[in-house]
Design an enzyme around this catalytic site. Structure first.
Site, PDB file in Angstrom:
ATOM      1  N   CYS A 114       0.653  -1.319   0.074  1.00 61.32           N
ATOM      2  CA  CYS A 114      -0.075   0.037   0.082  1.00 61.32           C
ATOM      3  C   CYS A 114       0.958   1.164   0.070  1.00 61.32           C
ATOM      4  O   CYS A 114       0.464   2.613  -0.386  1.00 61.32           O
ATOM      5  CB  CYS A 114      -0.823  -0.075   1.284  1.00 61.32           C
ATOM      6  SG  CYS A 114      -2.213  -1.376   1.386  1.00 61.32           S
ATOM      7  N   HIS A 254      -3.493   6.757   3.371  1.00 56.91           N
ATOM      8  CA  HIS A 254      -4.148   5.588   2.918  1.00 56.91           C
ATOM      9  C   HIS A 254      -5.316   5.534   3.350  1.00 56.91           C
ATOM     10  O   HIS A 254      -5.573   5.257   4.554  1.00 56.91           O
ATOM     11  CB  HIS A 254      -2.864   4.513   3.181  1.00 56.91           C
ATOM     12  CG  HIS A 254      -3.448   3.097   2.624  1.00 56.91           C
ATOM     13  ND1 HIS A 254      -3.933   3.113   1.632  1.00 56.91           N
ATOM     14  CD2 HIS A 254      -3.424   1.866   3.480  1.00 56.91           C
ATOM     15  CE1 HIS A 254      -4.322   1.752   1.365  1.00 56.91           C
ATOM     16  NE2 HIS A 254      -3.973   1.049   2.403  1.00 56.91           N
ATOM     17  N   ASN A 284     -10.486  -0.185   0.172  1.00 59.94           N
ATOM     18  CA  ASN A 284      -8.776   0.004   0.216  1.00 59.94           C
ATOM     19  C   ASN A 284      -8.328  -0.450  -1.191  1.00 59.94           C
ATOM     20  O   ASN A 284      -8.442  -1.540  -1.554  1.00 59.94           O
ATOM     21  CB  ASN A 284      -8.493  -1.093   1.245  1.00 59.94           C
ATOM     22  CG  ASN A 284      -6.886  -0.738   1.512  1.00 59.94           C
ATOM     23  OD1 ASN A 284      -6.422  -0.319   0.708  1.00 59.94           O
ATOM     24  ND2 ASN A 284      -6.597  -1.804   2.712  1.00 59.94           N
TER      25      ASN A 284
HETATM   26  N1  ACO Z   1     -19.155  -8.897   8.461  1.00 65.85           N
HETATM   27  C1  ACO Z   1     -19.654  -9.409   9.375  1.00 65.85           C
HETATM   28  N2  ACO Z   1     -18.783  -9.524  10.569  1.00 65.85           N
HETATM   29  C2  ACO Z   1     -17.691  -9.776  10.270  1.00 65.85           C
HETATM   30  C3  ACO Z   1     -17.172  -9.183   9.123  1.00 65.85           C
HETATM   31  C4  ACO Z   1     -17.980  -8.907   8.046  1.00 65.85           C
HETATM   32  N3  ACO Z   1     -17.516  -8.669   6.503  1.00 65.85           N
HETATM   33  N4  ACO Z   1     -15.829  -9.647   9.234  1.00 65.85           N
HETATM   34  C5  ACO Z   1     -15.640 -10.097  10.389  1.00 65.85           C
HETATM   35  N5  ACO Z   1     -16.593 -10.151  11.187  1.00 65.85           N
HETATM   36  C6  ACO Z   1     -17.060 -10.394  12.527  1.00 65.85           C
HETATM   37  C7  ACO Z   1     -15.490 -11.460  13.039  1.00 65.85           C
HETATM   38  O1  ACO Z   1     -15.858 -12.682  12.639  1.00 65.85           O
HETATM   39  C8  ACO Z   1     -15.728 -11.088  14.406  1.00 65.85           C
HETATM   40  O2  ACO Z   1     -16.881 -12.113  14.887  1.00 65.85           O
HETATM   41  P1  ACO Z   1     -16.381 -12.639  16.561  1.00 65.85           P
HETATM   42  O3  ACO Z   1     -16.348 -11.585  17.302  1.00 65.85           O
HETATM   43  O4  ACO Z   1     -17.897 -13.374  16.544  1.00 65.85           O
HETATM   44  O5  ACO Z   1     -15.372 -13.477  16.114  1.00 65.85           O
HETATM   45  C9  ACO Z   1     -16.170  -9.628  14.650  1.00 65.85           C
HETATM   46  O6  ACO Z   1     -16.771  -9.415  13.288  1.00 65.85           O
HETATM   47  C10 ACO Z   1     -15.140  -8.645  15.012  1.00 65.85           C
HETATM   48  O7  ACO Z   1     -13.888  -8.889  13.777  1.00 65.85           O
HETATM   49  P2  ACO Z   1     -12.546  -8.063  13.941  1.00 65.85           P
HETATM   50  O8  ACO Z   1     -11.493  -8.725  13.103  1.00 65.85           O
HETATM   51  O9  ACO Z   1     -12.075  -8.111  15.344  1.00 65.85           O
HETATM   52  O10 ACO Z   1     -13.030  -6.802  13.692  1.00 65.85           O
HETATM   53  P3  ACO Z   1     -12.332  -5.320  13.763  1.00 65.85           P
HETATM   54  O11 ACO Z   1     -13.208  -4.315  14.433  1.00 65.85           O
HETATM   55  O12 ACO Z   1     -10.877  -5.653  14.040  1.00 65.85           O
HETATM   56  O13 ACO Z   1     -12.173  -4.871  12.073  1.00 65.85           O
HETATM   57  C11 ACO Z   1     -10.980  -4.625  10.180  1.00 65.85           C
HETATM   58  C12 ACO Z   1     -11.831  -5.662  11.034  1.00 65.85           C
HETATM   59  C13 ACO Z   1     -12.170  -3.704   9.489  1.00 65.85           C
HETATM   60  C14 ACO Z   1     -10.296  -5.623   9.235  1.00 65.85           C
HETATM   61  C15 ACO Z   1      -9.847  -3.823  10.960  1.00 65.85           C
HETATM   62  O14 ACO Z   1      -9.180  -4.590  11.714  1.00 65.85           O
HETATM   63  C16 ACO Z   1      -9.016  -3.222   9.997  1.00 65.85           C
HETATM   64  O15 ACO Z   1      -9.362  -2.177   9.306  1.00 65.85           O
HETATM   65  N6  ACO Z   1      -7.533  -3.513  10.354  1.00 65.85           N
HETATM   66  C17 ACO Z   1      -6.426  -2.645   9.379  1.00 65.85           C
HETATM   67  C18 ACO Z   1      -6.532  -3.012   8.037  1.00 65.85           C
HETATM   68  C19 ACO Z   1      -5.374  -2.068   7.457  1.00 65.85           C
HETATM   69  O16 ACO Z   1      -5.235  -1.325   7.916  1.00 65.85           O
HETATM   70  N7  ACO Z   1      -4.577  -2.905   6.539  1.00 65.85           N
HETATM   71  C20 ACO Z   1      -3.349  -2.289   6.161  1.00 65.85           C
HETATM   72  C21 ACO Z   1      -3.367  -2.021   4.765  1.00 65.85           C
HETATM   73  S1  ACO Z   1      -4.088  -3.434   3.739  1.00 65.85           S
HETATM   74  C22 ACO Z   1      -2.609  -3.767   2.469  1.00 65.85           C
HETATM   75  O17 ACO Z   1      -1.505  -3.543   2.813  1.00 65.85           O
HETATM   76  C23 ACO Z   1      -3.003  -4.479   1.360  1.00 65.85           C
END
Ligand code: ACO
Length: 327
Positions: A114, A254, A284
């Site tokens: 990214c 980003h 993203n």
């Molecule tokens: N729809 C519904 N529920 C979902 C979904 C979905 N699409 N995805 C996950 N869940 C559920 C999970 O299973 C979990 O359920 P559980 O509590 O029963 O286990 C719950 O939602 C919470 O999941 P988390 O992964 O803890 O959710 P979080 O609040 O952390 O959000 C996210 C996830 C959006 C991916 C976040 O962690 C994030 O944005 N991380 C950083 C991403 C980033 O910056 N990436 C860097 C660049 S990417 C690159 O380099 C290509």
């Protein structure tokens, strides 16, 4: 200090096909409410069959060249930040070079996930500072939809396709790129990967059955690293540019998650209108995210001459980067 490098044209392009959160509700177990509140994403653009990374890169580039009022044959170098090239060989940059008739330009891809656009922009900046006559096309372009497991709700809702481009050349001593900051931490690479289809894990049944051809991400851990790294590179860049936080006119970060952007906004004590946001439209788009945002800010008149701008990014590797510039 010698002449700085300067962006004289920007362009972007996203595929026509739009995939909304509502569409995803009928594909996997998710909801518009979950995606919107956790990420800020409402929809993303997806490349159609036969529409490739280089196609998006070429269209974004043509728009940037048009704004810069230069022809492909005037380019000296083309640099493409990408993690989803059409093929391992040739580079996307060579395909762009051919399509633009950039017969005197060198061409290369940069692999920095990214942060690919800001890494590429930093390289262009160093070339131009040593030879201000140079005209360099810098691109971030991705077709992540082909590296996403559409059964995996934890990742497939996050990503989209697109490309952004900028033309860089020598400016005067005022304005232009002031400082560039590149960082990496390979010790935690396993938190965000596409393991398969490289030379370590080439195509075979076992690799495909493990889903290693797709993006895998430990979202929560990546989130923590991302906010820490982005805040740190922000402080480093502001110090290098000699700017106090309130002096910043626009933060172009980003677009990975609205909560990361909101966290940064609070830490920098910036009003809402100083943080550029378009994640709701594109998701993203990895290396394309910053240059698409830059082009939108530019074309919408959000960027004014003399504005103090900070661009920052974070991605797999991990890599992160910051660039300060006066518009
Ligand atoms: N729809 C519904 N529920 C979902 C979904 C979905 N699409 N995805 C996950 N869940 C559920 C999970 O299973 C979990 O359920 P559980 O509590 O029963 O286990 C719950 O939602 C919470 O999941 P988390 O992964 O803890 O959710 P979080 O609040 O952390 O959000 C996210 C996830 C959006 C991916 C976040 O962690 C994030 O944005 N991380 C950083 C991403 C980033 O910056 N990436 C860097 C660049 S990417 C690159 O380099 C290509």
């Amino acid at each position: 200090m010698g002449p700085r490098s300067k962006i004289i044209g920007t362009g972007s392009f996203v595929p026509e096909k739009v995939l909304t959160n509502k569409d995803l509700e009928s594909m996997i177990d998710t909801s518009d409410e979950w995606i919107s509140t956790r990420t800020g994403i409402k929809e993303r653009h997806i490349a159609s069959e036969g529409e490739n990374n280089s196609d998006l890169a070429i269209l974004a580039s043509k728009r940037a060249l048009e704004m810069a009022e230069i022809d492909g044959k005037d380019l000296d170098l083309i640099i493409v930040g990408t993690l989803t090239p059409d093929m391992p060989m040739p580079s996307v940059a060579c395909l762009v070079q051919c399509a633009l008739g950039a017969t005197k330009a060198g061409a290369m891809d940069v692999s920095a996930t990214c942060s690919g656009f800001l890494y590429s922009l930093s390289i262009a900046d160093k070339f131009v500072r040593s030879n201000p006559q140079m005209k360099i096309l810098v691109i971030g372009s991705e077709v992540l939809s082909r590296r996403v497991n559409w059964q995996d709700r934890t990742t497939c809702v996050l990503f989209g396709d697109g490309a952004g481009a900028a033309v860089v050349t020598g400016g005067d001593e005022k304005g232009g790129i002031i400082s560039t900051h590149l960082h990496a931490d390979g010790s935690v690479w396993e938190l965000l990967t596409i393991r398969g289809l490289g030379t370590k894990y080439p195509v075979d049944e076992e690799i495909l059955s493990k889903g290693w051809q797709y993006i895998e991400m430990q979202g929560r851990d990546v989130f923590k690293h991302a906010v820490r790294a982005l805040e740190s590179v922000t402080n480093e860049a502001l110090t290098a540019a000699g700017w106090e936080k309130p002096e910043l006119d626009l933060l172009i970060a980003h677009q990975a998650n609205i909560r990361i952007l909101e966290y940064l906004r609070e830490r920098l004590e910036l009003p809402r209108d100083k943080v550029f946001i378009n994640i709701h439209k594109y998701g993203n788009t990895s290396a394309a995210s910053v240059p698409i945002a830059l082009d939108e800010a530019n074309r919408s008149g959000r960027l004014k001459k003399g504005d103090k701008v900070l661009m920052i990014s974070f991605g797999g590797g991990f890599t992160w980067a910051g660039v300060t510039m006066e518009w």
